[in-house]
Design a protein around this motif. Structure first.
Motif, PDB file in Angstrom:
ATOM      1  N   ILE A 184       0.837  -1.200   0.000  1.00 41.02           N
ATOM      2  CA  ILE A 184       0.000   0.000   0.000  1.00 41.02           C
ATOM      3  C   ILE A 184       0.872   1.252   0.000  1.00 41.02           C
ATOM      4  CG2 ILE A 184      -1.637   1.349   1.366  1.00 41.02           C
ATOM      5  CD1 ILE A 184      -2.916  -1.021  -0.050  1.00 41.02           C
ATOM      6  N   ASP A 185       0.523   2.231  -0.838  1.00 43.25           N
ATOM      7  CA  ASP A 185       1.276   3.486  -0.863  1.00 43.25           C
ATOM      8  C   ASP A 185       0.404   4.712  -0.610  1.00 43.25           C
ATOM      9  OD1 ASP A 185      -0.137   3.820  -3.247  1.00 43.25           O
ATOM     10  OD2 ASP A 185       1.564   3.278  -4.513  1.00 43.25           O
ATOM     11  N   THR A 186      -0.894   4.504  -0.355  1.00 40.04           N
ATOM     12  CA  THR A 186      -1.813   5.617  -0.089  1.00 40.04           C
ATOM     13  C   THR A 186      -2.807   5.206   0.992  1.00 40.04           C
ATOM     14  OG1 THR A 186      -1.645   6.336  -2.391  1.00 40.04           O
ATOM     15  CG2 THR A 186      -3.475   7.209  -1.107  1.00 40.04           C
ATOM     16  N   PHE A 187      -2.934   6.042   2.028  1.00 38.00           N
ATOM     17  CA  PHE A 187      -3.859   5.770   3.125  1.00 38.00           C
ATOM     18  C   PHE A 187      -4.944   6.852   3.155  1.00 38.00           C
ATOM     19  CE2 PHE A 187       0.118   3.795   4.298  1.00 38.00           C
ATOM     20  CZ  PHE A 187      -0.263   2.553   4.780  1.00 38.00           C
ATOM     21  N   VAL A 188      -6.186   6.418   3.211  1.00 38.57           N
ATOM     22  CA  VAL A 188      -7.324   7.332   3.272  1.00 38.57           C
ATOM     23  C   VAL A 188      -8.062   7.090   4.594  1.00 38.57           C
ATOM     24  CG1 VAL A 188      -9.519   7.988   2.230  1.00 38.57           C
ATOM     25  CG2 VAL A 188      -7.568   7.404   0.763  1.00 38.57           C
ATOM     26  N   GLY A 194       6.557   6.967   3.932  1.00 38.65           N
ATOM     27  CA  GLY A 194       6.603   6.190   2.699  1.00 38.65           C
ATOM     28  C   GLY A 194       5.295   6.130   1.956  1.00 38.65           C
ATOM     29  N   ALA A 195       4.343   7.027   2.280  1.00 41.17           N
ATOM     30  CA  ALA A 195       3.025   6.939   1.641  1.00 41.17           C
ATOM     31  C   ALA A 195       2.336   8.301   1.657  1.00 41.17           C
ATOM     32  CB  ALA A 195       2.161   5.910   2.367  1.00 41.17           C
ATOM     33  N   GLY A 204      -2.706   5.098 -10.457  1.00 44.56           N
ATOM     34  CA  GLY A 204      -1.774   4.003 -10.179  1.00 44.56           C
ATOM     35  C   GLY A 204      -1.457   3.802  -8.716  1.00 44.56           C
ATOM     36  N   GLN A 205      -2.183   4.460  -7.808  1.00 45.59           N
ATOM     37  CA  GLN A 205      -1.913   4.335  -6.377  1.00 45.59           C
ATOM     38  C   GLN A 205      -2.653   3.135  -5.799  1.00 45.59           C
ATOM     39  OE1 GLN A 205      -2.404   8.080  -4.263  1.00 45.59           O
ATOM     40  NE2 GLN A 205      -1.844   9.248  -6.073  1.00 45.59           N
ATOM     41  N   LYS A 206      -2.015   2.464  -4.835  1.00 44.31           N
ATOM     42  CA  LYS A 206      -2.611   1.351  -4.113  1.00 44.31           C
ATOM     43  C   LYS A 206      -3.200   1.909  -2.813  1.00 44.31           C
ATOM     44  CE  LYS A 206      -1.113  -1.521  -7.210  1.00 44.31           C
ATOM     45  NZ  LYS A 206      -2.055  -2.061  -8.213  1.00 44.31           N
ATOM     46  N   ILE A 226       1.718  -2.395   9.599  1.00 47.98           N
ATOM     47  CA  ILE A 226       2.244  -2.197   8.244  1.00 47.98           C
ATOM     48  C   ILE A 226       3.677  -2.723   8.162  1.00 47.98           C
ATOM     49  CG2 ILE A 226       2.773  -0.516   6.452  1.00 47.98           C
ATOM     50  CD1 ILE A 226      -0.197  -0.734   7.002  1.00 47.98           C
ATOM     51  N   GLN A 227       4.493  -2.395   9.169  1.00 50.38           N
ATOM     52  CA  GLN A 227       5.890  -2.846   9.172  1.00 50.38           C
ATOM     53  C   GLN A 227       5.972  -4.361   9.292  1.00 50.38           C
ATOM     54  OE1 GLN A 227       8.643  -0.913   8.584  1.00 50.38           O
ATOM     55  NE2 GLN A 227       9.587  -2.940   8.424  1.00 50.38           N
TER      56      GLN A 227
END
Length: 574
Positions: A275-279, A408-409, A455-457, A507-508
């Motif tokens: 994952i590279d995007t958190f909402v 990182g996101a 293109g974001q996850k 996440i880690q």
């Protein structure tokens, strides 16, 4: 069992044009079995029966461990995946949330508007208007009368109802239905490392086997060519590769479970690492419902407060629940003509009084002066009574959480509320254009879809009620709960609100799990290379295979279990 299952999966995947570890696994077992029969029948060799037994033994151990782990978790791939982690029961007139697995026959449940009915029960009180689309696919609501059985899986659409449980959850009608694949909700997922690596491994294995066999045949030794071809398939049979991912993920699932983070399936772990995007939703997600408070501005009587409490009691929205808790009044009156517009407000008829509570647009209020803060306006019999000013505090560790994730996101906030908290939240979500307020459920869904088109996850955290569409649209949806049962079947995980501050650690841990899988693959490849050096020369004996195969498998099982827990201690999850 593992032979049949692997062959079935291998054939199914081949028909769909997919190569995964099931193909070489099934092929290796078949070659090992056939060669053993031929050698024993012709008295030309000792056969490979002991190696075959060892391989199947370890595969069975792996399957047993997976099933045992998944059964232990409370968010598995059956009916419980679509049910709440808690349900409200009534005892001596008092409401008390209990875990779903403690719900028993005879319990009296309170099911609010938009909540799922978790067990077969008899309707005792209220107007049941139930949406069974999760179960039957039929979108038309079903009306139930007092004394009628309401089956599990339906979502109550009108005011709150009271029901008496007649069957335990595990015995409910929905249990049988949900075992059918037809009733499972699937969506596209991020490609896992195992799926990608297994495709190339299968291709390379077949190339090496065919190459070694053809080499010896062209050199005039057909016997050695057949022996080397079958030996490559036997020694490179990817039992260790096949077990590396499930054993690692099973260990991580158990760690997450102990920290009150429940995943729908093990593949979510690898997806979580990418994952590279958190909402984030706001109310009920990043705000702490246990630290909320209200102040009333206006003139209100005790009778009017009772009407507001009885109306709010029917809603599962965090604000409504906190208002009921703050008023602290026992229920007195039933609500008719109940109506709830998610994220906007509630209305209903109580004791011949028309009651509306919600935002200004829903209640039709125009204020002379703008008011800052979360506002719940009250209109009774078309007379404006005043408003409740809602004061909320953010969940513990929110600032540290966002700082950690931002490294990182990208972070985004989507809220259905007014933008009165924008200034305060700017210190948490540093980019002002990444905070969107006054968002309807459809707008949240569209916003996430737009991010994905870039293109974001995307991973979304929501409370599961007005975020249902967004949770389902996102690559991963996580419902944050605080002893409530309004999450959506579209989410991939449930996170207890008490563990919200541990999100960076989760996440880690997911990223570390992928590292462990990579290292396990590397260890397994070393074993395979050693074995292949004998196999391609036609020199592999059953004794060498009997030593290498169980040794590699035991190494992988030990390494994955130990490494996953070492990382968990490093991440302070154990």
């Amino acid at each position: 069992f593992p032979t049949r299952r692997s062959s079935d999966l291998a054939w199914l995947n081949l028909k769909n044009g997919v190569l995964n570890l099931d193909f070489p696994l099934a092929l290796g077992i078949a070659v090992m079995f056939i060669r053993s029969i031929v050698e024993i029948a012709t008295n030309s060799g000792p056969g490979w029966v002991d190696t075959l037994c060892g391989l199947i033994f370890f595969l069975l151990i792996g399957k047993w461990m997976q099933q045992r782990t998944y059964h232990h978790l409370s968010f598995e791939r059956d009916y419980r995946s679509y049910f709440p982690v808690a349900v409200t029961i009534l005892e001596n007139g008092n409401e008390r949330p209990i875990p779903l697995d403690q719900l028993k026959k005879g319990h009296r449940m309170l099911i609010r508007s938009n909540e799922i009915i978790p067990a077969d029960a008899i309707l005792l009180k209220g107007n049941a208007n139930v949406d069974f689309s999760f179960v039957t696919g039929e979108s038309k609501p079903v009306h139930k009368v007092l004394g009628e059985i309401v089956y599990a899986g339906g979502r109550q659409l009108d005011a709150a109802i009271e029901l008496e449980v007649v069957k335990a959850v595990s015995q409910s009608h929905l249990t049988k239905l949900w075992n059918n694949e037809t009733f499972r909700i699937e969506k596209d997922t991020i490609m896992t490392f195992s799926a990608t690596a297994s495709k190339y491994f299968s291709i390379m294995l077949l190339a090496v086997a065919l190459g070694s066999g053809l080499f010896w045949m062209f050199n005039g030794d057909a016997t050695k060519g057949i022996a080397s071809f079958s030996a490559v398939l036997i020694i490179a049979c990817p039992c260790a590769l096949a077990l590396a991912s499930p054993f690692t993920l099973a260990a991580v699932l158990s760690i997450f479970d102990k920290n009150k983070f429940y995943l729908k399936n093990p593949a979510v772990i690898e997806q979580l690492a990418r994952i590279d995007t958190f909402v984030f939703d706001k109310t009920g997600t990043i705000s702490n419902p246990d630290r909320a408070g209200f102040t009333f501005k206006g003139n209100i009587t005790a009778e009017q407060e009772q009407l507001i409490s009885d109306l709010s009691r029917n809603s599962g929205h965090p604000l409504s629940r906190e208002l009921v808790k703050w008023l602290n009044l026992p229920q007195q009156f039933m609500v008719s003509n109940y109506r709830e517009m998610v994220g906007r407000g509630l209305s209903g008829t109580i004791q011949q009084h028309e009651v509306k509570i919600g935002n200004a647009a829903f209640t039709g209020i125009t204020l002379d002066k703008p008011v800052t803060g979360s506002i719940v306006h009250v209109v009774i019999d078309e007379h404006y009574v005043g408003y409740y000013l809602f004061t909320q505090q953010w969940r513990e560790g929110l600032k540290a959480l966002t700082v950690n994730l931002r490294k990182g996101a990208n972070l985004h906030l989507l809220s259905g509320d007014q933008d009165h908290d924008r200034k305060e939240l700017t210190t948490i979500f540093t980019e002002d254009n990444q905070m969107q307020f006054k968002q309807s459920p459809q707008q949240k869904l569209d916003y996430i879809k737009a991010l994905q088109e870039k293109g974001q996850k995307v991973l979304m955290f929501g409370d599961g009620l007005n975020d249902a569409g967004g949770l389902k649209q996102s690559d991963l949806g996580i419902a944050v709960t605080d002893n409530i049962n309004n999450f959506t079947p579209g989410c991939e995980a449930i996170l207890d609100g008490a563990s919200f501050s541990k999100v960076p650690a989760f996440i880690q841990q997911a990223k570390d799990a992928v590292k462990v899988i990579h290292m396990s693959f590397a260890i397994s490849l070393v074993y395979n290379i050693v074995g292949l050096s004998f196999a391609v020369q036609g020199l592999l004996s059953p004794l060498i295979a009997a030593i290498l195969m169980p040794a590699s498998t035991a190494t992988i099982i030990s390494f994955t279990s130990i490494a996953a827990r070492v990382y968990a201690r490093k991440n302070k999850l154990l």
